[in-house]
Write a protein that holds these residues in place. Structure first.
Motif, PDB file in Angstrom:
ATOM      1  N   LEU A  19      -4.943   0.974  -4.474  1.00  0.00           N
ATOM      2  CA  LEU A  19      -5.226   0.122  -3.316  1.00  0.00           C
ATOM      3  C   LEU A  19      -5.454   0.958  -2.067  1.00  0.00           C
ATOM      4  O   LEU A  19      -6.439   0.787  -1.337  1.00  0.00           O
ATOM      5  CB  LEU A  19      -4.039  -0.826  -3.047  1.00  0.00           C
ATOM      6  CG  LEU A  19      -3.808  -1.967  -4.029  1.00  0.00           C
ATOM      7  CD1 LEU A  19      -2.517  -2.698  -3.696  1.00  0.00           C
ATOM      8  CD2 LEU A  19      -4.966  -2.932  -3.947  1.00  0.00           C
ATOM      9  N   VAL A  20      -4.522   1.894  -1.860  1.00  0.00           N
ATOM     10  CA  VAL A  20      -4.609   2.728  -0.659  1.00  0.00           C
ATOM     11  C   VAL A  20      -5.893   3.559  -0.698  1.00  0.00           C
ATOM     12  O   VAL A  20      -6.665   3.622   0.262  1.00  0.00           O
ATOM     13  CB  VAL A  20      -3.366   3.655  -0.543  1.00  0.00           C
ATOM     14  CG1 VAL A  20      -3.516   4.625   0.609  1.00  0.00           C
ATOM     15  CG2 VAL A  20      -2.113   2.815  -0.397  1.00  0.00           C
ATOM     16  N   TYR A  21      -6.154   4.156  -1.861  1.00  0.00           N
ATOM     17  CA  TYR A  21      -7.348   4.984  -1.994  1.00  0.00           C
ATOM     18  C   TYR A  21      -8.600   4.162  -1.682  1.00  0.00           C
ATOM     19  O   TYR A  21      -9.498   4.620  -0.968  1.00  0.00           O
ATOM     20  CB  TYR A  21      -7.457   5.557  -3.420  1.00  0.00           C
ATOM     21  CG  TYR A  21      -8.736   6.324  -3.617  1.00  0.00           C
ATOM     22  CD1 TYR A  21      -8.792   7.696  -3.414  1.00  0.00           C
ATOM     23  CD2 TYR A  21      -9.927   5.659  -3.957  1.00  0.00           C
ATOM     24  CE1 TYR A  21      -9.978   8.389  -3.549  1.00  0.00           C
ATOM     25  CE2 TYR A  21     -11.116   6.342  -4.087  1.00  0.00           C
ATOM     26  CZ  TYR A  21     -11.139   7.701  -3.882  1.00  0.00           C
ATOM     27  OH  TYR A  21     -12.321   8.379  -4.002  1.00  0.00           O
ATOM     28  N   GLY A  22      -8.668   2.937  -2.222  1.00  0.00           N
ATOM     29  CA  GLY A  22      -9.849   2.094  -2.036  1.00  0.00           C
ATOM     30  C   GLY A  22     -10.145   1.864  -0.569  1.00  0.00           C
ATOM     31  O   GLY A  22     -11.281   1.992  -0.109  1.00  0.00           O
ATOM     32  N   VAL A  23      -9.094   1.529   0.176  1.00  0.00           N
ATOM     33  CA  VAL A  23      -9.295   1.233   1.599  1.00  0.00           C
ATOM     34  C   VAL A  23      -9.721   2.506   2.344  1.00  0.00           C
ATOM     35  O   VAL A  23     -10.674   2.504   3.132  1.00  0.00           O
ATOM     36  CB  VAL A  23      -8.004   0.621   2.192  1.00  0.00           C
ATOM     37  CG1 VAL A  23      -8.143   0.404   3.679  1.00  0.00           C
ATOM     38  CG2 VAL A  23      -7.676  -0.684   1.485  1.00  0.00           C
ATOM     39  N   VAL A  24      -9.017   3.635   2.044  1.00  0.00           N
ATOM     40  CA  VAL A  24      -9.356   4.894   2.716  1.00  0.00           C
ATOM     41  C   VAL A  24     -10.774   5.316   2.345  1.00  0.00           C
ATOM     42  O   VAL A  24     -11.587   5.694   3.204  1.00  0.00           O
ATOM     43  CB  VAL A  24      -8.348   6.007   2.310  1.00  0.00           C
ATOM     44  CG1 VAL A  24      -8.773   7.358   2.869  1.00  0.00           C
ATOM     45  CG2 VAL A  24      -6.953   5.648   2.791  1.00  0.00           C
ATOM     46  N   GLY A  42     -11.512   4.160 -15.026  1.00  0.00           N
ATOM     47  CA  GLY A  42     -11.174   2.739 -15.093  1.00  0.00           C
ATOM     48  C   GLY A  42     -12.008   2.059 -16.170  1.00  0.00           C
ATOM     49  O   GLY A  42     -11.509   1.235 -16.940  1.00  0.00           O
ATOM     50  N   ALA A  43     -13.295   2.441 -16.224  1.00  0.00           N
ATOM     51  CA  ALA A  43     -14.181   1.819 -17.213  1.00  0.00           C
ATOM     52  C   ALA A  43     -13.713   2.146 -18.628  1.00  0.00           C
ATOM     53  O   ALA A  43     -13.723   1.291 -19.517  1.00  0.00           O
ATOM     54  CB  ALA A  43     -15.615   2.299 -16.997  1.00  0.00           C
ATOM     55  N   ILE A  44     -13.246   3.378 -18.827  1.00  0.00           N
ATOM     56  CA  ILE A  44     -12.775   3.762 -20.172  1.00  0.00           C
ATOM     57  C   ILE A  44     -11.543   2.924 -20.555  1.00  0.00           C
ATOM     58  O   ILE A  44     -11.440   2.392 -21.659  1.00  0.00           O
ATOM     59  CB  ILE A  44     -12.426   5.272 -20.224  1.00  0.00           C
ATOM     60  CG1 ILE A  44     -13.701   6.095 -20.047  1.00  0.00           C
ATOM     61  CG2 ILE A  44     -11.713   5.632 -21.526  1.00  0.00           C
ATOM     62  CD1 ILE A  44     -13.470   7.588 -19.863  1.00  0.00           C
ATOM     63  N   LEU A 217      -9.318   1.705 -11.679  1.00  0.00           N
ATOM     64  CA  LEU A 217      -9.932   0.378 -11.530  1.00  0.00           C
ATOM     65  C   LEU A 217      -9.757  -0.154 -10.107  1.00  0.00           C
ATOM     66  O   LEU A 217     -10.687  -0.658  -9.484  1.00  0.00           O
ATOM     67  CB  LEU A 217      -9.292  -0.610 -12.509  1.00  0.00           C
ATOM     68  CG  LEU A 217      -9.786  -0.561 -13.950  1.00  0.00           C
ATOM     69  CD1 LEU A 217      -8.920  -1.452 -14.834  1.00  0.00           C
ATOM     70  CD2 LEU A 217     -11.240  -1.023 -14.032  1.00  0.00           C
ATOM     71  N   LEU A 218      -8.524  -0.006  -9.604  1.00  0.00           N
ATOM     72  CA  LEU A 218      -8.264  -0.544  -8.264  1.00  0.00           C
ATOM     73  C   LEU A 218      -8.956   0.278  -7.185  1.00  0.00           C
ATOM     74  O   LEU A 218      -9.471  -0.271  -6.209  1.00  0.00           O
ATOM     75  CB  LEU A 218      -6.764  -0.619  -8.003  1.00  0.00           C
ATOM     76  CG  LEU A 218      -6.104  -1.738  -8.787  1.00  0.00           C
ATOM     77  CD1 LEU A 218      -4.622  -1.758  -8.535  1.00  0.00           C
ATOM     78  CD2 LEU A 218      -6.686  -3.084  -8.415  1.00  0.00           C
ATOM     79  N   LEU A 283       0.504  -6.420 -14.318  1.00  0.00           N
ATOM     80  CA  LEU A 283      -0.149  -5.329 -13.583  1.00  0.00           C
ATOM     81  C   LEU A 283      -1.526  -5.031 -14.164  1.00  0.00           C
ATOM     82  O   LEU A 283      -2.491  -4.792 -13.432  1.00  0.00           O
ATOM     83  CB  LEU A 283       0.725  -4.067 -13.620  1.00  0.00           C
ATOM     84  CG  LEU A 283       2.065  -4.176 -12.890  1.00  0.00           C
ATOM     85  CD1 LEU A 283       2.961  -2.992 -13.218  1.00  0.00           C
ATOM     86  CD2 LEU A 283       1.847  -4.265 -11.392  1.00  0.00           C
ATOM     87  N   VAL A 284      -1.619  -5.058 -15.489  1.00  0.00           N
ATOM     88  CA  VAL A 284      -2.923  -4.814 -16.118  1.00  0.00           C
ATOM     89  C   VAL A 284      -3.877  -5.963 -15.791  1.00  0.00           C
ATOM     90  O   VAL A 284      -5.059  -5.755 -15.502  1.00  0.00           O
ATOM     91  CB  VAL A 284      -2.762  -4.612 -17.649  1.00  0.00           C
ATOM     92  CG1 VAL A 284      -4.113  -4.551 -18.336  1.00  0.00           C
ATOM     93  CG2 VAL A 284      -1.978  -3.341 -17.944  1.00  0.00           C
ATOM     94  N   ALA A 285      -3.370  -7.191 -15.792  1.00  0.00           N
ATOM     95  CA  ALA A 285      -4.224  -8.350 -15.456  1.00  0.00           C
ATOM     96  C   ALA A 285      -4.748  -8.215 -14.031  1.00  0.00           C
ATOM     97  O   ALA A 285      -5.923  -8.474 -13.750  1.00  0.00           O
ATOM     98  CB  ALA A 285      -3.424  -9.646 -15.586  1.00  0.00           C
ATOM     99  N   PHE A 286      -3.875  -7.785 -13.130  1.00  0.00           N
ATOM    100  CA  PHE A 286      -4.282  -7.641 -11.730  1.00  0.00           C
ATOM    101  C   PHE A 286      -5.389  -6.604 -11.600  1.00  0.00           C
ATOM    102  O   PHE A 286      -6.355  -6.794 -10.870  1.00  0.00           O
ATOM    103  CB  PHE A 286      -3.055  -7.240 -10.896  1.00  0.00           C
ATOM    104  CG  PHE A 286      -3.324  -7.153  -9.428  1.00  0.00           C
ATOM    105  CD1 PHE A 286      -3.414  -8.303  -8.658  1.00  0.00           C
ATOM    106  CD2 PHE A 286      -3.488  -5.921  -8.800  1.00  0.00           C
ATOM    107  CE1 PHE A 286      -3.669  -8.235  -7.289  1.00  0.00           C
ATOM    108  CE2 PHE A 286      -3.745  -5.838  -7.435  1.00  0.00           C
ATOM    109  CZ  PHE A 286      -3.832  -6.999  -6.681  1.00  0.00           C
ATOM    110  N   SER A 287      -5.260  -5.511 -12.335  1.00  0.00           N
ATOM    111  CA  SER A 287      -6.273  -4.468 -12.139  1.00  0.00           C
ATOM    112  C   SER A 287      -7.543  -4.697 -12.942  1.00  0.00           C
ATOM    113  O   SER A 287      -8.595  -4.218 -12.556  1.00  0.00           O
ATOM    114  CB  SER A 287      -5.697  -3.085 -12.406  1.00  0.00           C
ATOM    115  OG  SER A 287      -4.933  -3.114 -13.562  1.00  0.00           O
ATOM    116  N   THR A 288      -7.463  -5.432 -14.062  1.00  0.00           N
ATOM    117  CA  THR A 288      -8.690  -5.639 -14.841  1.00  0.00           C
ATOM    118  C   THR A 288      -9.383  -6.960 -14.501  1.00  0.00           C
ATOM    119  O   THR A 288     -10.552  -7.130 -14.819  1.00  0.00           O
ATOM    120  CB  THR A 288      -8.395  -5.669 -16.357  1.00  0.00           C
ATOM    121  OG1 THR A 288      -7.480  -6.735 -16.611  1.00  0.00           O
ATOM    122  CG2 THR A 288      -7.826  -4.362 -16.853  1.00  0.00           C
ATOM    123  N   SER A 289      -8.674  -7.908 -13.901  1.00  0.00           N
ATOM    124  CA  SER A 289      -9.214  -9.251 -13.653  1.00  0.00           C
ATOM    125  C   SER A 289      -9.712  -9.909 -14.920  1.00  0.00           C
ATOM    126  O   SER A 289     -10.665 -10.676 -14.890  1.00  0.00           O
ATOM    127  CB  SER A 289     -10.418  -9.219 -12.708  1.00  0.00           C
ATOM    128  OG  SER A 289     -10.017  -9.051 -11.417  1.00  0.00           O
TER     129      SER A 289
END
Ligand code: ASP
Length: 435
Positions: A19-24, A42-44, A217-218, A283-289
């Protein structure tokens, strides 16, 4: 247990860092670097989860059904499961409609923001609407049932959108094996048992790299979400804040009232054990949607951490991943009414009851993959007379809400699996020896 806890913490760390990385990364313009060097991990992870979902569903349902003493038990568990799934979805919809009617988030969107969003997202909205019309256009009332029966096993196994067909094939194979003399059925049964064991091992291997997968992924999703939106994600969140709060509040209430009531009063499961136990899957559901991608993890934690028998989990959870989407239904109800409110269209009681009916059907037909819910929303909007182009208003924040509703979806599946297992005396309440 120790290792398990460590893994939990590592996945949470991956999530937070992502999350932090994405925003930065969005603020510093690292989009290209992220998609070249981080997104592939993430794709793998996502591909690996999808890769094992089909063999897992096939092997676990076939062995589960074939081990039943007779088919009556299957219809009893099946009837119970589908009934509870529909009931929880209706409750989710009522919660969603109550919140959106009380909060009226649509009234809080200023006209200029509405114009801006419509202009920005209209092309994307049109694309989704066209997709929905193509997919649903010529369908008769029984098409959903027809769609459950594949005409080619490999065809259905080749797409993660056809999980219901895989479930159908697996049940059919299991029943046929049950009807064969034992010695004739044995070779195939041993094969599927062995396949099942192998797939479970692969799930364990994938879970070891889950922290990296979740991070990647995130990191990628948040970089994109932040970059794609006009004036940045924060402005968008401000404009659609009430709508997001309405959806999130609905999801939280559904989990904390509906599911906890079921668990507390209808099963011997403690809430602590349940929520700690299913946390990795959440946690996996949150990151994979995607509830489909999460299914292998949901099954693993339901059996190992919650003590749900394999017989129940192998049937109830794959079915749930495909037909039970409480979070998606709740979101569709809130989104439909929010769009109507923003566009100044009044939806009476009749229209809202129609939303309940349509959303229950839609949640059964919605594929367990990212963004599937918004396609079905188009159908709901069209049926209640709200322009489908209105989805332009909510597209910008859809991915974030998708992540949250997917968590609710799989939590609902695990709750129902626990309830069904408990009612069938197949819930092991002894302290678990987690992986
Ligand atoms: N992503 C959701 C799921 O897989 C479906 C949706 O609401 O779009 O459960």
């Amino acid at each position: 247990m120790k290792w398990h806890k460590k893994l939990h913490n590592q996945i949470i760390l991956g999530l937070v860092l992502g999350l932090v990385y994405g925003v930065v990364s969005a603020s510093f313009g690292w989009g290209q670097f992220t998609s070249n060097w981080i997104a592939p991990f993430g794709a793998i992870f996502l591909r690996a989860l999808f890769l094992i979902a089909v063999p897992l569903v096939l092997a676990s349902i076939i062995t589960g059904v074939a081990s039943l003493s007779d088919t009556h038990k299957l219809s009893r568990i099946g009837g119970k499961t589908i009934g509870i799934y529909i009931a929880t979805t209706v409750v989710a919809l009522i919660i969603g409609l109550a919140i959106v009617n009380l909060m009226r988030p649509g009234d809080a969107v200023p006209a200029e923001v509405q114009e801006q969003l419509t202009a920005e997202y209209s092309a994307m909205a049109e694309e989704r609407a066209e997709f929905a019309t193509d997919a649903m256009g010529e369908r008769g009332p029984l098409q959903a049932i027809v769609d459950m029966v594949p005409n080619n096993i490999f065809g259905s196994a080749s797409s993660n959108r056809n999980m219901l067909q895989v479930v159908f094939v697996a049940i059919l194979f299991g029943i046929a094996l049950l009807m064969l003399p034992a010695e004739r059925a044995q070779p195939l049964l041993s094969f599927f048992e062995s396949l099942n064991d192998m797939v479970i091992k692969i799930v364990e291997i994938i879970m070891k790299v889950a922290p990296i997968g979740v991070f990647a992924l995130l990191a990628d999703t948040f970089t994109q979400v932040s970059q794609d939106n006009l004036g940045g994600l924060w402005q968008l969140m401000e404009a659609l804040g009430f709508y997001m709060v309405a959806v999130l509040l609905g999801l939280v209430l559904h989990v904390s009232i509906t599911y906890t009531t079921i668990l507390k009063f209808l099963t011997p499961m403690t809430l602590k054990r349940f929520f700690l136990g299913i946390a990795p899957a959440q946690l996996v559901a949150f990151s994979t949607s995607s509830s489909g991608a999460t299914l292998p993890v949901t099954m693993e934690v339901a059996e190992k951490n919650l003590g749900v028998s394999e017989e129940v989990s192998s049937f109830v959870l794959p079915l749930g991943a495909t037909i039970n989407m409480d979070g998606t239904a709740l979101y569709q109800a809130v989104a439909a009414v929010f769009i109507a409110q923003t566009l100044g269209i009044a939806l009476g009681l009749g229209a809202q009851l129609e939303i309940i009916l349509l959303a229950v059907l839609a949640s059964i037909g919605t594929a367990a993959v990212p963004s599937a819910g918004i396609i079905m929303l188009v159908i709901i909007l069209q049926s209640v007379g709200v322009p489908a182009a209105g989805i332009a208003l909510i597209l910008g924040v859809d991915r974030i809400l998708d992540m949250c509703r997917t968590v609710c979806n799989i939590t609902g599946d695990a709750t129902v699996a626990t309830l069904v297992a408990s009612s069938e005396n197949q819930l092991d309440v002894a302290p678990q020896h987690t992986t």
